[in-house]
Motif scaffolding. Structure first.
Motif, PDB file in Angstrom:
ATOM      1  N   SER A  93      23.503   9.593  24.996  1.00  0.00           N
ATOM      2  CA  SER A  93      23.309  10.939  24.453  1.00  0.00           C
ATOM      3  C   SER A  93      22.061  11.571  25.059  1.00  0.00           C
ATOM      4  N   ARG A  94      21.001  10.810  25.106  1.00  0.00           N
ATOM      5  CA  ARG A  94      19.734  11.288  25.678  1.00  0.00           C
ATOM      6  C   ARG A  94      19.898  11.612  27.172  1.00  0.00           C
ATOM      7  N   LEU A 152      16.298   7.189  31.795  1.00  0.00           N
ATOM      8  CA  LEU A 152      17.144   7.943  30.865  1.00  0.00           C
ATOM      9  C   LEU A 152      16.806   9.432  30.897  1.00  0.00           C
ATOM     10  N   ASN A 153      16.154   9.888  31.959  1.00  0.00           N
ATOM     11  CA  ASN A 153      15.828  11.302  32.099  1.00  0.00           C
ATOM     12  C   ASN A 153      17.096  12.143  31.956  1.00  0.00           C
ATOM     13  N   CYS A 154      17.007  13.278  31.314  1.00  0.00           N
ATOM     14  CA  CYS A 154      18.172  14.157  31.138  1.00  0.00           C
ATOM     15  C   CYS A 154      18.748  14.534  32.503  1.00  0.00           C
ATOM     16  N   HIS A 185      22.792  17.795  35.767  1.00  0.00           N
ATOM     17  CA  HIS A 185      24.131  18.347  35.525  1.00  0.00           C
ATOM     18  C   HIS A 185      24.284  18.870  34.096  1.00  0.00           C
ATOM     19  N   CYS A 186      23.453  18.359  33.193  1.00  0.00           N
ATOM     20  CA  CYS A 186      23.612  18.663  31.763  1.00  0.00           C
ATOM     21  C   CYS A 186      22.530  19.617  31.245  1.00  0.00           C
ATOM     22  N   ILE A 187      21.765  20.222  32.144  1.00  0.00           N
ATOM     23  CA  ILE A 187      20.709  21.165  31.755  1.00  0.00           C
ATOM     24  C   ILE A 187      21.004  22.526  32.363  1.00  0.00           C
ATOM     25  N   ASP A 188      20.969  23.570  31.538  1.00  0.00           N
ATOM     26  CA  ASP A 188      21.087  24.947  32.037  1.00  0.00           C
ATOM     27  C   ASP A 188      20.409  25.870  31.037  1.00  0.00           C
ATOM     28  N   LYS A 213      16.379  21.279  28.432  1.00  0.00           N
ATOM     29  CA  LYS A 213      16.080  19.850  28.360  1.00  0.00           C
ATOM     30  C   LYS A 213      15.523  19.498  26.975  1.00  0.00           C
ATOM     31  N   LEU A 214      16.142  18.495  26.325  1.00  0.00           N
ATOM     32  CA  LEU A 214      15.794  18.152  24.941  1.00  0.00           C
ATOM     33  C   LEU A 214      14.843  16.970  24.819  1.00  0.00           C
TER      34      LEU A 214
END
Length: 316
Positions: free
Chosen positions: A239-240, A280-282, A285-288, A293-294
């Motif tokens: 998830s992270r 485990l860096n975000c 592809h999953c950041i926009d 970034k969470l």
């Protein structure tokens, strides 16, 4: 979502690109919406499942004094026996109503991780216990690798992205015994609400009521697999890593109705962990703009240590 979706790994393993993409789409969508699937077509055959449950029950039926000699100090419960009530969910001080065993990774002698991982613990009273545990471990690991390949494709990565991280990864096979409940529990359940630490969890034994999953509306729904299915969920590491695109879902194992307190429950999760140095860096592809970034950067090893401290298995 009110029901756990069912998918078939044989679609992904087929030579038909349409079936393969169907599996990728189905499992990815399920992990975005609920974080759990029931999986058919895995690599565990019926005989191996039967043998494993038989050996596990024999072990937990051993006297406490015998089991306790396999509880190894100083390794945070990562191998061997962990006694009743020792583990508590994150944020809780009351121990769960369970005891369990840990089988760990099987490494070649020349692996660089030999010095990092504790050795597996041999149970001398049960000559087939460790042999059957190793076979099940390897079949669950093989299943998990294919699930991760599908998820890599779903989030836009190379299909084999996860292979290098989970081959010789710090994965754990955990047979759990929830003993009969003998008195009214004050503040304890068989497994309090929690998210898993790892990349994915492959669960055997979710065939009756007990396991519950919290959907996005905050409702608890029963997660019941068919006899030929594994229940597979996303862990906090994945998830992270996907910036919460794939959801790690809170779940629990509730106490049975009072008329069933006299019965044991057994379940056998396989916690699929990567090697400790995996970042485990975000994923980019999953950041926009809509999904900033969470999470801070961290390695899998650092994250695991933090969580084992929170669970009370490692002392600060």
């Amino acid at each position: 979502m009110q029901k756990i979706p069912s998918v078939d790994l044989r679609d992904f393993l087929s030579d038909d690109p349409v079936r393969k993409q169907k599996f990728v789409n189905e499992i990815g969508k399920a992990y975005e919406e609920i974080g759990f699937v029931a999986l058919k077509g895995h690599f565990l055959d019926d005989q191996l499942v039967e043998d494993l449950y038989s050996e596990v029950k024999h072990f937990f039926e051993l006297p406490v004094a015998v089991k306790s000699q396999y509880e190894i100090p100083g390794i945070g419960g990562q191998r061997g026996y962990v006694s009743f009530g020792k583990e508590a969910a994150k944020g809780r001080t009351t121990g769960d109503l369970k005891e369990f065993w840990h089988f760990g990774q099987y490494l070649p002698e020349d692996s660089k991780y030999v010095a990092e991982y504790p050795e597996n613990v041999e149970v001398k009273e049960l000559p087939h216990f460790n042999e059957v545990g190793e076979k099940a471990y390897k079949m669950l690991e093989k299943t998990g690798i294919y699930v991760l390949r599908a998820l890599a494709l779903y989030v836009g990565l190379d299909e084999f992205y996860f292979d290098k991280f989970v081959t010789e990864g710090n994965s754990i096979l955990r047979p759990i015994h929830y003993p009969p409940i003998t008195e009214e529990p004050k503040d304890a359940v068989r497994a309090a609400a929690h998210g898993d630490i790892n990349l994915i969890t492959l669960l055997m034994g979710a065939h009756g009521k007990g396991l519950q999953v919290q959907n996005h509306a905050g409702e608890w729904i029963d997660a019941i697999a068919q006899p030929d299915e594994l229940m597979i969920n996303v862990g906090d590491m994945l998830s992270r890593h996907t910036n919460n695109k794939l959801k790690s879902t809170i779940h629990q194992v509730v106490n049975p109705p009072k008329e069933l307190w006299g019965t044991s429950r057994y379940s056998i999760p396989f916690f699929m962990h990567p090697v400790s140095e995996m970042p485990l860096n975000c994923l980019e592809h999953c950041i926009d703009e809509d999904h900033p970034k969470l999470y801070d950067d961290i390695t899998a090893g650092e994250f695991l240590h933090e969580r084992l401290v929170e669970l009370g298995l490692i002392k600060k």
